[in-house]
Design an enzyme around this catalytic site. Structure first.
Site, PDB file in Angstrom:
ATOM      1  CG  HIS A 143      -2.100  -0.866   1.125  1.00  0.00           C
ATOM      2  ND1 HIS A 143      -2.061  -2.191   1.502  1.00  0.00           N
ATOM      3  CD2 HIS A 143      -3.356  -0.641   0.657  1.00  0.00           C
ATOM      4  CE1 HIS A 143      -3.250  -2.736   1.285  1.00  0.00           C
ATOM      5  NE2 HIS A 143      -4.056  -1.820   0.767  1.00  0.00           N
ATOM      6  CE  LYS A 147      -3.832  -0.370   4.837  1.00  0.00           C
ATOM      7  NZ  LYS A 147      -5.114   0.199   5.309  1.00  0.00           N
TER       8      LYS A 147
HETATM    9  N1  LIG Z   1     -12.922  -1.117   3.231  1.00  0.00           N
HETATM   10  C1  LIG Z   1     -12.315  -0.677   2.126  1.00  0.00           C
HETATM   11  O1  LIG Z   1     -12.594  -1.129   0.993  1.00  0.00           O
HETATM   12  C2  LIG Z   1     -11.291   0.404   2.257  1.00  0.00           C
HETATM   13  C3  LIG Z   1     -10.937   0.858   3.487  1.00  0.00           C
HETATM   14  N2  LIG Z   1     -10.051   1.900   3.611  1.00  0.00           N
HETATM   15  C4  LIG Z   1      -9.826   2.362   4.974  1.00  0.00           C
HETATM   16  O2  LIG Z   1     -10.530   3.588   5.141  1.00  0.00           O
HETATM   17  C5  LIG Z   1      -9.843   4.411   6.081  1.00  0.00           C
HETATM   18  C6  LIG Z   1      -9.610   5.788   5.469  1.00  0.00           C
HETATM   19  O3  LIG Z   1      -8.716   5.659   4.369  1.00  0.00           O
HETATM   20  P1  LIG Z   1      -8.247   6.964   3.545  1.00  0.00           P
HETATM   21  O4  LIG Z   1      -9.421   7.685   2.988  1.00  0.00           O
HETATM   22  O5  LIG Z   1      -7.153   6.513   2.664  1.00  0.00           O
HETATM   23  O6  LIG Z   1      -7.615   7.818   4.763  1.00  0.00           O
HETATM   24  P2  LIG Z   1      -7.469   9.399   4.883  1.00  0.00           P
HETATM   25  O7  LIG Z   1      -6.589   9.640   6.061  1.00  0.00           O
HETATM   26  O8  LIG Z   1      -7.126  10.005   3.570  1.00  0.00           O
HETATM   27  O9  LIG Z   1      -8.961   9.872   5.219  1.00  0.00           O
HETATM   28  C7  LIG Z   1      -9.565   9.757   6.447  1.00  0.00           C
HETATM   29  C8  LIG Z   1     -10.298  11.060   6.734  1.00  0.00           C
HETATM   30  O10 LIG Z   1     -10.992  10.940   7.967  1.00  0.00           O
HETATM   31  C9  LIG Z   1     -10.677  12.073   8.738  1.00  0.00           C
HETATM   32  N3  LIG Z   1     -10.802  11.803  10.161  1.00  0.00           N
HETATM   33  C10 LIG Z   1      -9.860  11.423  11.044  1.00  0.00           C
HETATM   34  N4  LIG Z   1     -10.383  11.348  12.286  1.00  0.00           N
HETATM   35  C11 LIG Z   1     -11.683  11.679  12.165  1.00  0.00           C
HETATM   36  C12 LIG Z   1     -12.738  11.828  13.096  1.00  0.00           C
HETATM   37  N5  LIG Z   1     -12.553  11.629  14.425  1.00  0.00           N
HETATM   38  N6  LIG Z   1     -13.960  12.201  12.641  1.00  0.00           N
HETATM   39  C13 LIG Z   1     -14.126  12.434  11.329  1.00  0.00           C
HETATM   40  N7  LIG Z   1     -13.157  12.357  10.399  1.00  0.00           N
HETATM   41  C14 LIG Z   1     -11.953  11.969  10.825  1.00  0.00           C
HETATM   42  C15 LIG Z   1      -9.255  12.430   8.361  1.00  0.00           C
HETATM   43  O11 LIG Z   1      -8.929  13.765   8.728  1.00  0.00           O
HETATM   44  P3  LIG Z   1      -7.352  14.112   9.001  1.00  0.00           P
HETATM   45  O12 LIG Z   1      -6.642  13.829   7.710  1.00  0.00           O
HETATM   46  O13 LIG Z   1      -7.370  15.564   9.352  1.00  0.00           O
HETATM   47  O14 LIG Z   1      -6.916  13.212  10.128  1.00  0.00           O
HETATM   48  C16 LIG Z   1      -9.325  12.257   6.855  1.00  0.00           C
HETATM   49  O15 LIG Z   1      -9.846  13.386   6.204  1.00  0.00           O
HETATM   50  C17 LIG Z   1      -8.568   3.645   6.458  1.00  0.00           C
HETATM   51  O16 LIG Z   1      -8.801   2.928   7.641  1.00  0.00           O
HETATM   52  C18 LIG Z   1      -8.378   2.680   5.286  1.00  0.00           C
HETATM   53  O17 LIG Z   1      -7.645   1.542   5.626  1.00  0.00           O
HETATM   54  C19 LIG Z   1      -9.509   2.518   2.534  1.00  0.00           C
HETATM   55  C20 LIG Z   1      -9.803   2.090   1.273  1.00  0.00           C
HETATM   56  C21 LIG Z   1     -10.695   0.981   1.033  1.00  0.00           C
HETATM   57  O1  LIG Z   2      -5.791   2.201   3.362  1.00  0.00           O
HETATM   58  C1  LIG Z   2      -6.023   1.861   2.182  1.00  0.00           C
HETATM   59  O2  LIG Z   2      -5.688   2.558   1.219  1.00  0.00           O
HETATM   60  C2  LIG Z   2      -6.740   0.595   1.957  1.00  0.00           C
HETATM   61  N1  LIG Z   2      -7.176  -0.042   2.993  1.00  0.00           N
HETATM   62  C3  LIG Z   2      -7.930  -1.238   3.015  1.00  0.00           C
HETATM   63  C4  LIG Z   2      -7.196  -2.317   3.780  1.00  0.00           C
HETATM   64  O3  LIG Z   2      -6.604  -2.018   4.839  1.00  0.00           O
HETATM   65  O4  LIG Z   2      -7.227  -3.469   3.369  1.00  0.00           O
HETATM   66  C5  LIG Z   2      -8.413  -1.655   1.659  1.00  0.00           C
HETATM   67  C6  LIG Z   2      -7.560  -1.270   0.483  1.00  0.00           C
HETATM   68  O5  LIG Z   2      -6.585  -2.221   0.282  1.00  0.00           O
HETATM   69  C7  LIG Z   2      -6.997   0.135   0.580  1.00  0.00           C
END
Ligand SMILES: NC(=O)C1=CN([C@@H]2O[C@H](COP(=O)(O)OP(=O)(O)OC[C@H]3O[C@@H](n4cnc5c(N)ncnc54)[C@H](OP(=O)(O)O)[C@@H]3O)[C@@H](O)[C@H]2O)C=CC1
Ligand SMILES: O=C(O)C1=N[C@H](C(=O)O)C[C@H](O)C1
Length: 256
Positions: A143, A147
């Site tokens: 990744h 992450k």
């Molecule tokens: N299930 C799936 O298919 C997937 C899951 N994921 C998961 O999703 C999550 C987010 O990924 P990603 O978008 O890349 O991460 P990012 O860090 O880009 O986005 C997360 C967002 O949430 C905000 N945030 C943090 N704390 C809070 C809070 N207490 N309340 C509200 N918002 C908050 C962050 O703000 P700030 O940056 O200011 O901290 C940021 O804007 C990760 O856990 C990732 O592993 C990702 C892709 C696919």
């Molecule tokens: O953080 C990410 O970017 C992603 N998180 C998920 C994971 O932890 O498996 C899904 C995807 O691979 C992207």
């Protein structure tokens, strides 16, 4: 119209979800939650989830483990369905997810893509045959360098899918540098690589005597996860309380 609150709306995933919903004919983002509180789109953005009093049907969450407990409490208080996509939850948090699903509809998956959910089915067929023939199993995930959690939620999801079909015989080994012994037959190794802008790569390696099978999924864009989450939200809105899986949403005829 299905009304959606995007939790983590200004993050990498939240922005992709927001973009897709802005083009939808039957779903709309009505509010966003993000620590920044910055409004980037037409809907209002709240830095504290409990300040959000907008009427909605479902929350799509891609935020942070630190935000999950309040997200669950809010969903239960407002009787809102939750599509929970954040990964890296603790055991206690997973228990709270189960508890909340007694009161609201909840779909939690570490990977919302059709591809990974199909790989799960392939693994459940392949693992019993290959493991019985003595193949070792290792998972390598890659990744981007932003992450926070390791190994990825998907690597654990794939390992659990294999282990469930094998009567939980595997012990997960994450760091071989601490092991000064030969590999045990009941080990399932999980390794994480972090670098650059890699969206997500998962490879399951079945290594046998004189032959290797590799099942690999590569995500080339975040829209595969966002589309899956939106499909899950459409499936979940209006359902009764309970835990639902991504397989339920994929098999449903409520398509996006
Ligand atoms: N299930 C799936 O298919 C997937 C899951 N994921 C998961 O999703 C999550 C987010 O990924 P990603 O978008 O890349 O991460 P990012 O860090 O880009 O986005 C997360 C967002 O949430 C905000 N945030 C943090 N704390 C809070 C809070 N207490 N309340 C509200 N918002 C908050 C962050 O703000 P700030 O940056 O200011 O901290 C940021 O804007 C990760 O856990 C990732 O592993 C990702 C892709 C696919
Ligand atoms: O953080 C990410 O970017 C992603 N998180 C998920 C994971 O932890 O498996 C899904 C995807 O691979 C992207």
């Amino acid at each position: 119209m299905i009304r959606v609150i995007i939790h983590g709306c200004n993050g990498r995933m939240g922005r992709v979800v927001s973009g897709i919903l802005s083009e939808s004919n039957d779903m709309e983002a009505v509010a966003g939650i993000d620590v920044t509180g910055v409004q980037r789109d037409t809907y209002p953005v709240y830095s504290d989830i409990f300040e959000c009093d907008v009427e909605a049907d479902v929350i799509i969450d891609f935020a942070s483990v630190a935000a999950v407990d309040r997200l669950l409490a809010y969903g239960v208080e407002k009787n809102l369905a939750i599509v929970l996509c954040t990964t890296g939850l603790s055991e206690d948090q997973n228990n709270r997810v189960k508890e909340a699903s007694g009161k609201i509809p909840l779909l939690k998956s570490a990977n919302m893509s059709l591809g990974i959910n199909t790989v799960v089915k392939l693994l459940q067929q392949a693992a019993p045959v290959l493991a019985d023939a003595g193949f070792d199993i290792e998972i390598v995930e890659k990744h981007h360098n932003q992450k926070k959690d390791a190994p990825s939620g998907t690597a654990l999801l794939l390992a659990d899918a294999i282990n469930e079909t094998m009567n939980d015989k595997y012990e997960y080994v994450y760091d071989r540098s601490k092991v000064n012994e030969k590999r045990g037959k009941n080990e399932l190794g999980i390794s994480a690589v972090r670098g650059g802008s890699i969206v997500g790569e998962h490879e399951v390696i079945f290594a046998g005597l004189d032959e290797v099978i590799e099942i690999k999924h590569t995500a080339f864009s975040r829209s595969i996860f966002a589309n899956g989450a939106i499909q899950a939200a459409k499936f979940l809105a209006g359902r009764s309380a309970g835990v639902y899986s991504m397989a339920d949403a994929i098999n449903s005829d409520r398509k996006i």
